[in-house]
Design an enzyme around this catalytic site. Structure first.
Site, PDB file in Angstrom:
ATOM      1  N   HIS A 138       0.836  -1.199   0.000  1.00 39.52           N
ATOM      2  CA  HIS A 138       0.000   0.000   0.000  1.00 39.52           C
ATOM      3  C   HIS A 138       0.869   1.246   0.000  1.00 39.52           C
ATOM      4  O   HIS A 138       1.891   1.307   0.691  1.00 39.52           O
ATOM      5  CB  HIS A 138      -0.923   0.006   1.227  1.00 39.52           C
ATOM      6  CG  HIS A 138      -2.119   0.887   1.041  1.00 39.52           C
ATOM      7  ND1 HIS A 138      -2.019   2.267   1.043  1.00 39.52           N
ATOM      8  CD2 HIS A 138      -3.420   0.602   0.818  1.00 39.52           C
ATOM      9  CE1 HIS A 138      -3.219   2.781   0.839  1.00 39.52           C
ATOM     10  NE2 HIS A 138      -4.083   1.791   0.691  1.00 39.52           N
ATOM     11  N   HIS A 139       0.466   2.246  -0.783  1.00 40.06           N
ATOM     12  CA  HIS A 139       1.249   3.476  -0.911  1.00 40.06           C
ATOM     13  C   HIS A 139       1.372   4.211   0.423  1.00 40.06           C
ATOM     14  O   HIS A 139       2.302   5.001   0.617  1.00 40.06           O
ATOM     15  CB  HIS A 139       0.605   4.394  -1.955  1.00 40.06           C
ATOM     16  CG  HIS A 139       1.594   5.124  -2.814  1.00 40.06           C
ATOM     17  ND1 HIS A 139       2.739   5.710  -2.310  1.00 40.06           N
ATOM     18  CD2 HIS A 139       1.613   5.361  -4.153  1.00 40.06           C
ATOM     19  CE1 HIS A 139       3.412   6.279  -3.302  1.00 40.06           C
ATOM     20  NE2 HIS A 139       2.763   6.087  -4.424  1.00 40.06           N
ATOM     21  N   ALA A 140       0.483   3.967   1.351  1.00 36.32           N
ATOM     22  CA  ALA A 140       0.574   4.604   2.672  1.00 36.32           C
ATOM     23  C   ALA A 140       1.822   4.163   3.423  1.00 36.32           C
ATOM     24  O   ALA A 140       2.294   4.855   4.332  1.00 36.32           O
ATOM     25  CB  ALA A 140      -0.675   4.286   3.502  1.00 36.32           C
ATOM     26  N   ASN A 311       6.496   8.787   2.368  1.00 38.88           N
ATOM     27  CA  ASN A 311       6.193   9.387   1.082  1.00 38.88           C
ATOM     28  C   ASN A 311       6.719  10.816   1.063  1.00 38.88           C
ATOM     29  O   ASN A 311       6.243  11.662   1.816  1.00 38.88           O
ATOM     30  CB  ASN A 311       4.681   9.397   0.842  1.00 38.88           C
ATOM     31  CG  ASN A 311       4.124   8.007   0.587  1.00 38.88           C
ATOM     32  OD1 ASN A 311       4.269   7.460  -0.493  1.00 38.88           O
ATOM     33  ND2 ASN A 311       3.497   7.428   1.607  1.00 38.88           N
TER      34      ASN A 311
END
Length: 463
Positions: A138-140, A311
């Site tokens: 997951h990008h989180a 990120n």
């Protein structure tokens, strides 16, 4: 009392992580690893169990929400068997080869295939019939740079099995060195361009949108069925083109290829339908970290470095302009370089990152997600470029034949993610197949564009 203790130890999800958890921007990164030999399931599970990935708090924590609905990470015990999903049979009976079968499988994952929230938000799919692994994260949990560095911790160099691979360096062009020595005039120009691009960014978020073409997406397109294909480039070809344009970078060449390839494809799909010079806006994801080495990332993951995990990237609005067939192939790169240099000078990527952080902190994830969704809907395509290992690598002793990456779907009808590995660069092109039914032709348009640029560059160098 146990729950209270657990809650006290919870770590808040970062603002950027919360953005990627919103329904409109929910993103999962897919890293596709092709292997030369059959996959040893036991060896893969053992490697993961003993890897730094399991030690990292993001990969060993559940996503939980408190009574106010705020997202947190909560440490848990990782059951590797639940994260490693093994497919013994071919994943598609209708495909001619492994590459097409794997691409179709990942394209299906790109739409409405969430990760289960009752375990940490990552999985490893082993497609044994195709000698392929698909890492879903997951990008989180982090961006492409963080995740690539983490993955390479589990790999070794093919030529020196005791050594970890190294990530390629973007280098520093002479134009970058000049920027550090800019005089007052350059500072003034940079500030002016910053204002221009910030206004453009805000207007795009609110109401200004690209003219519709045969490759346009829009609201709701993220739910449409997808098709995935691969455009294959040689880095030496890109470097050859780069030589004939002063201070050009690989990213300049890549964006020139995108501009030329899209023009070629639109000529085929809708000949004479567009006027020369029609703007088609791309949304580029730009790493805002200094390009650190793998050793620094290793220290970061172990918590004893000042480098931040997670990120950290900004967005650039990068317009390309449609041109009829016959244009000078190198002119696409020259135009791309000029535009990208101005974008760098304007600090647009840093502005987009900081304004996003401010909106998240002030108005919350829903407002930030709405703004990001609007920007995507008002532009035409997504492009990113991640540097992979310079050397050929192995994972648990199995030589890796290719590395590719992409994300789950967005409202764009085209998303492109390029990942370099061992002198090659593969670009995954994910399309809404009801809008772009022939993505293999689009991929060939990009490949042919680079080859034509290489020919023009070789001819110019030979003069």
């Amino acid at each position: 009392m146990g729950n209270s203790e657990a809650e006290r130890d919870d770590e808040p999800v970062t603002p950027a992580g919360r953005l990627f958890l919103q329904p409109e921007m929910n993103q999962i990164i897919h890293c596709i690893i092709g292997c030369k030999n059959p996959i040893d399931v036991g060896a893969i599970k053992s490697e993961i169990t003993n890897s730094v990935m399991i030690q990292h708090p993001r990969f060993s924590s559940l996503l939980v929400r408190n009574s106010h609905g705020r997202e947190h990470w909560r440490k848990t015990q990782v059951d590797v068997d639940r994260h490693v999903i093994v497919f013994e049979d071919p994943v598609s009976g209708d495909c001619a080869g492994d590459e097409e079968a794997v691409n179709d499988y990942v394209a299906d994952l790109a739409v409405s295939s969430p990760l289960s929230s009752d375990k940490p938000l990552w999985e490893m799919h082993l497609l044994r019939a195709h000698n392929c692994m698909v890492l879903r994260v997951h990008h989180a949990l982090g961006d492409g740079i963080s995740l690539m560095s983490m993955f390479l911790e589990c790999c070794r160099r093919a030529d020196e099995p005791d050594q970890r691979p190294s990530i390629g360096s973007v280098g520093t062009s002479s134009s970058d060195r000049m920027n550090r020595r800019r005089d007052l005039w350059k500072v003034v120009v940079g500030m002016f361009m910053m204002v221009v691009f910030i206004v453009e960014f805000v207007l795009t978020a609110l109401w200004v949108k690209d003219r519709r073409t045969s490759v346009s997406g829009g609201a709701g397109v993220e739910l449409w069925p997808r098709k995935l294909v691969t455009a294959k480039f040689q880095l030496d070809d890109m470097k050859q083109v780069k030589k004939v344009i002063a201070d050009a970078t690989i990213n300049d060449v890549l964006f020139g290829v995108i501009s030329s390839g899209l023009s070629r494809y639109l000529d085929m799909r809708s000949p004479n339908a567009l006027q020369d010079g029609v703007k088609i806006t791309g949304l580029a994801m730009v790493n805002l970290r200094k390009q650190p080495g793998l050793q620094e990332f290793s220290a970061m993951m172990r918590g004893n470095s000042g480098i931040r995990w997670g990120n950290k990237f900004g967005m650039l609005l990068l317009p390309v302009y449609y041109h009829h067939s016959g244009a000078d192939p190198l002119q696409y790169v020259k135009t791309a370089k000029k535009m990208i240099d101005l974008k760098k000078q304007s600090l647009e990527a840093h502005f987009s990152y900081n304004i996003g952080y401010l909106v998240m902190s002030t108005f919350g994830a829903k407002v930030a997600s709405w703004l990001n969704y609007r920007i995507v809907c008002n532009t035409t395509f997504t492009i990113s470029n991640v540097l992979g290992p310079k050397e050929e690598i192995t994972i648990v002793g199995n030589p890796v034949t290719y590395l590719r990456a992409n994300n789950t779907s967005l409202p764009h009808a085209i998303t492109m993610h390029m990942l370099s590995y061992g002198g090659r660069a593969d670009m995954q092109i994910l399309v809404a197949k009801d809008i772009i039914p022939d993505p293999q032709i689009l991929a060939k348009c990009f490949e042919d564009a680079l080859l034509q640029m290489k020919e023009a560059a070789t001819e110019q160098l030979g003069k």
